[in-house]
Enzyme design. Structure first.
Site, PDB file in Angstrom:
ATOM      1  N   ARG A  19       6.423   1.249  10.778  1.00  0.00           N
ATOM      2  CA  ARG A  19       6.832   2.044   9.617  1.00  0.00           C
ATOM      3  C   ARG A  19       8.187   2.722   9.843  1.00  0.00           C
ATOM      4  NH1 ARG A  19       1.588   5.623   8.632  1.00  0.00           N
ATOM      5  NH2 ARG A  19       1.666   5.519  10.903  1.00  0.00           N
ATOM      6  N   ASN A  37       0.849   2.236   5.994  1.00  0.00           N
ATOM      7  CA  ASN A  37      -0.193   1.456   6.668  1.00  0.00           C
ATOM      8  C   ASN A  37      -1.420   1.414   5.778  1.00  0.00           C
ATOM      9  OD1 ASN A  37       1.197   0.933   9.019  1.00  0.00           O
ATOM     10  ND2 ASN A  37       0.209   2.546  10.223  1.00  0.00           N
TER      11      ASN A  37
END
Length: 792
Positions: A19, A37
């Site tokens: 990320r 996520n």
């Protein structure tokens, strides 16, 4: 014109800094949108001009973080939502779990630099980590991978760590296990009964002091407890062998640097790459020829001193080597009594690096924290009951280990790495495979157990768990199966097990399948061995399979173990094997290998007088002659045991393969035979049978001629390989098949493996060997899955 696309990335994309990577990539390419996520992987919404979007998508795969593995990147156009910036959003749960995880890997160089800097706030902090290193698999409880789904959830971040976590330019941006001395886990040192001894900023100083004074310290590592002691201290090593009930098996060693390893062992480039890899496994290395004096003493099965059975590669006179720049402590012969190869590893967690920073010349025994044959201790429940009798001190930290693992073990033959044990550093990397609509749970075998799950187009194998005969190992197996089913969303609708009805893993599969109203699929042991190579190497069609191991249950009720099969994934035909002989007392004979030797002599018509003086052979001879409690076997592994006993190298053993290892060691001291004996082959019921008894008579003839034991042992190894290759050549003529797939624990014998590769390739065969799983039964679940998928 501005476009908007939804991007789905699958693979190892959680817990590896994905990320933060996407965030910084988006900022660089001036992308607006979000990343998060979820239980399927990583989801991205991206809005920008067409050219910027294409460059962004290309960079996702091209520049992915080092610990990530991208399985797929898919994109779907969607309506422009008008994002004005790029954000990391809160994780969410979706319909199913399709997330893979990074294994636990070694601390990185940048973290080590901070760890070693007295000006850094994480100086000597043993849990330093970043997005590119440290624990992953061992701390995951569930998905998505966020701190609250790991065992770091009980450690709220301090303001300084929160600041780093939120800073997109920081190495610890969104690093879930990040911590520091203010807010993270801490070590404490306890005595063997559980009384606190020490808690401080640098517990390593105290640990090194205790080790150098001869103490044994159990240290909680990333996957469980390791027992550490000074490898130069024979007294401490003798005590460890007594306490751990491990009289023969070698202990792994840890040195602080490659230079230190080279002072004791010969290291080739492939071995060095393994030692320095992020996985940091134990690597079996050849001890320097100059370190080869008499080994001194060892410990027998009752804990008494006894003379060693051979030459040790380490001990009193270290000798000299050109690259020895300073005097190093000698390694005690009790580290690996009489063996040529010794397992070395380098530090992989910060605390281990600190131990060697305190004393760079230190060489440590670093072995699994357990009694022999039990699973590694990884939790604090019953900790002092289980390890207190072995360790003088225990270094404990307060973060829970959720995924336990031993250290992985590899060895190199002909510059090719092979697994002896697959665990930390490699589990749970996925194997990509053909698609299946089922969820499969394959339970493996009862020895060297490793189970596997399969869904869609991937397979995940568990870490090495051990031998199911131990109740604690079986309980750990059950818990680990449940853990994998949870984190990989793999509630099985198909269960696969070994054909052996007595295996606990088979009974577990029957029990679980029966509760669901189904039957478990059964796969013959040696077919699973060959199918594992086919799955590992991507082979289709048929191969000549060579499966040489200890024992595996045959469909005829006998104990197989020298199998040459014509095999595909879906079926097999037994083409050849070595001849049968009785195994007196069944599996009990594996410990008292002289009984196997006696059986081989009797079956071969050789007078056993003069062998094993002091043993009362009469009752056993009657049992063998009358075939009482003596199941038939054709196992190569048992043949090695019996020959080792016949040559006087072993009578009773304390560990699996001990007799075979001593036979291999003897062969290293022998000379290559001038002429190669080929064992006669006869046909029985359409199957070629290599006459084991003729082999035994041949070895006895060499013994009667006064040939040295080392030469006979080497001739035995050559005879096994040369005779096998000759038979494979005959099968090639019959079948037209030129591909060999070889598996089974016997191929962990370096001499057998080296010769087999050389002679088979010289004969023009294409030789396929396992790359990502061991030769031993740690590969069985992969083969079971391959067979199950082929017959669905």
């Amino acid at each position: 014109m501005k476009r908007s696309i939804a991007i789905r990335v699958t693979g190892i994309v959680q817990g590896v800094g994905f990320r933060p990577f996407i965030y910084n990539l988006a900022v660089r390419h001036r992308i607006a949108g979000l990343v998060l996520n979820d239980t399927e992987g990583v989801f991205i919404e991206a809005e920008a001009e067409e050219e910027a979007l294409e460059a962004f998508i290309s960079a996702i795969s091209a520049e992915a973080p080092p610990l990530s593995y991208i399985h797929s990147v898919s994109k779907v156009s969607q309506e422009v939502k008008g994002h004005t910036s790029f954000m990391i959003e809160k994780s969410r749960a979706t319909g199913e779990k399709d997330v893979f995880y990074s294994p636990d890997v070694a601390v990185c160089d940048r973290c080590l630099k901070e760890f070693s800097d007295p000006r850094d706030r994480r100086f000597c902090y043993p849990f330093i980590t970043c997005m590119h290193c440290g624990p992953r698999f061992s701390i995951i409880r569930d998905v998505p991978y966020d701190r609250h789904n790991t065992s770091m959830d009980v450690f709220p971040m301090c303001p300084d760590c929160v600041k780093e976590y939120a800073d997109s330019s920081d190495r610890r941006f969104h690093t879930q296990p990040t911590a520091c001395p203010v807010c993270g886990p801490r070590y404490r040192l306890f005595g063997s009964t559980g009384s606190p001894v020490f808690e401080g900023d640098d517990i390593a100083e105290r640990i090194v002091g205790e080790i150098k004074s001869g103490k044994i310290v159990a240290i909680k590592s990333v996957g469980g407890y390791l027992l550490a002691l000074d490898a130069a201290n024979t007294g401490a090593l003798r005590e460890l062998r007594l306490r751990k009930k491990r009289p023969f098996k070698p202990f792994a060693l840890m040195a602080g640097s490659m230079d230190a390893v080279r002072r004791y062992a010969v290291v080739n480039p492939a071995e060095e790459r393994l030692l320095l890899s992020k996985e940091r496994p134990i690597v079996l290395l050849k001890i320097r020829p100059s370190l080869n004096p008499n080994s001194g003493d060892t410990v027998d099965y009752d804990g008494k001193r006894t003379e060693d059975r051979g030459q040790s590669p380490i001990g009193k006179d270290r000798g000299q080597s050109p690259d020895l720049k300073r005097e190093m402590p000698e390694i005690s012969p009790l580290a690996a009594p009489g063996l040529t190869y010794l397992g070395f590893m380098l530090p992989y967690v910060p605390l281990q690096h600190r131990l060697f920073a305190i004393d760079p010349d230190l060489v440590l025994v670093m072995t699994s924290g357990n009694y022999s044959e039990e699973p590694i201790v990884y939790g604090e429940r019953d900790l002092f009951r289980r390890l207190g009798p072995i360790a003088d001190y225990l270094a404990v930290y307060d973060r829970e280990i959720l995924g336990q693992s031993d250290d992985s073990v590899l060895f190199v033959v002909k510059e090719r790495p092979f697994f002896a044990r697959r665990a930390r550093g490699y589990v749970p990397l996925p194997f990509h495979s053909s698609y299946t609509g089922r969820s499969i749970l394959a339970l493996g075998g009862d020895l060297k157990n490793c189970f596997g799950i399969a869904r869609k187009d991937f397979i995940i194998l568990s870490q090495h768990l051990g031998d199911m005969a131990d109740p604690q190992t079986f309980e750990t197996f059950r818990k680990t199966v449940d853990h994998f089913i949870t984190i990989f969303d793999a509630d099985p609708d198909t269960l696969v097990a070994d054909l052996h009805p007595g295996y606990l893993t088979t009974q577990y599969a029957d029990e679980r399948a029966g509760a669901a109203g189904r039957e478990a699929v059964k796969v013959q042991h040696h077919h699973a061995h060959i199918a594992s190579v086919m799955e590992d190497r991507g082979l289709q069609g048929r191969v000549i399979g060579v499966a040489f191991d200890g024992t595996g249950y045959g469909p005829d009720g006998t104990l197989w173990g020298s199998e040459i099969l014509i095999a595909g994934r879906d079926e097999y035909e037994r083409a050849a094997h070595f001849s049968y002989f009785p195994l007196p007392g069944g599996e009990n004979a594996i410990r008292d290998v002289w009984k196997i030797g006696l059986s081989l002599l009797m079956k071969s018509g050789v007078d056993a007088d003069g062998f094993w003086p002091g043993r009362d052979r009469g009752p056993l001879e009657e049992i063998i002659a009358r075939n009482i409690g003596s199941p038939l076997t054709c196992s190569i592994g048992r043949l090695f045991d019996g020959v080792s006993a016949i040559l006087g190298l072993s009578e009773s053993v304390s560990a699996e393969a001990e007799a075979a290892i001593l036979l291999e060691e003897a062969a290293y001291s022998g000379s290559e035979p001038g002429e190669h004996y080929i064992i006669p082959v006869k046909e029985e019921g359409g199957v070629d049978v290599i006459d084991t008894m003729e082999l035994v008579r041949y070895l006895i003839s060499l013994k009667k001629r006064g040939m040295p034991v080392g030469d006979i042992a080497r001739a035995f190894h050559y005879t096994i390989v040369i005779s096998t290759i000759r038979l494979l050549e005959t099968l090639r003529e019959k079948t037209g098949l030129n591909r060999i797939a070889a598996s089974g624990g016997v191929f962990h014998n370096r001499l057998i493996l080296d010769l087999f590769i050389e002679k088979a390739e010289d004969s023009g065969f294409e030789v396929y060997l396992p790359q990502r799983v061991p030769f031993n039964d740690g590969c069985i679940s992969l083969g079971q899955i391959a067979v199950s998928k082929a017959i669905e």
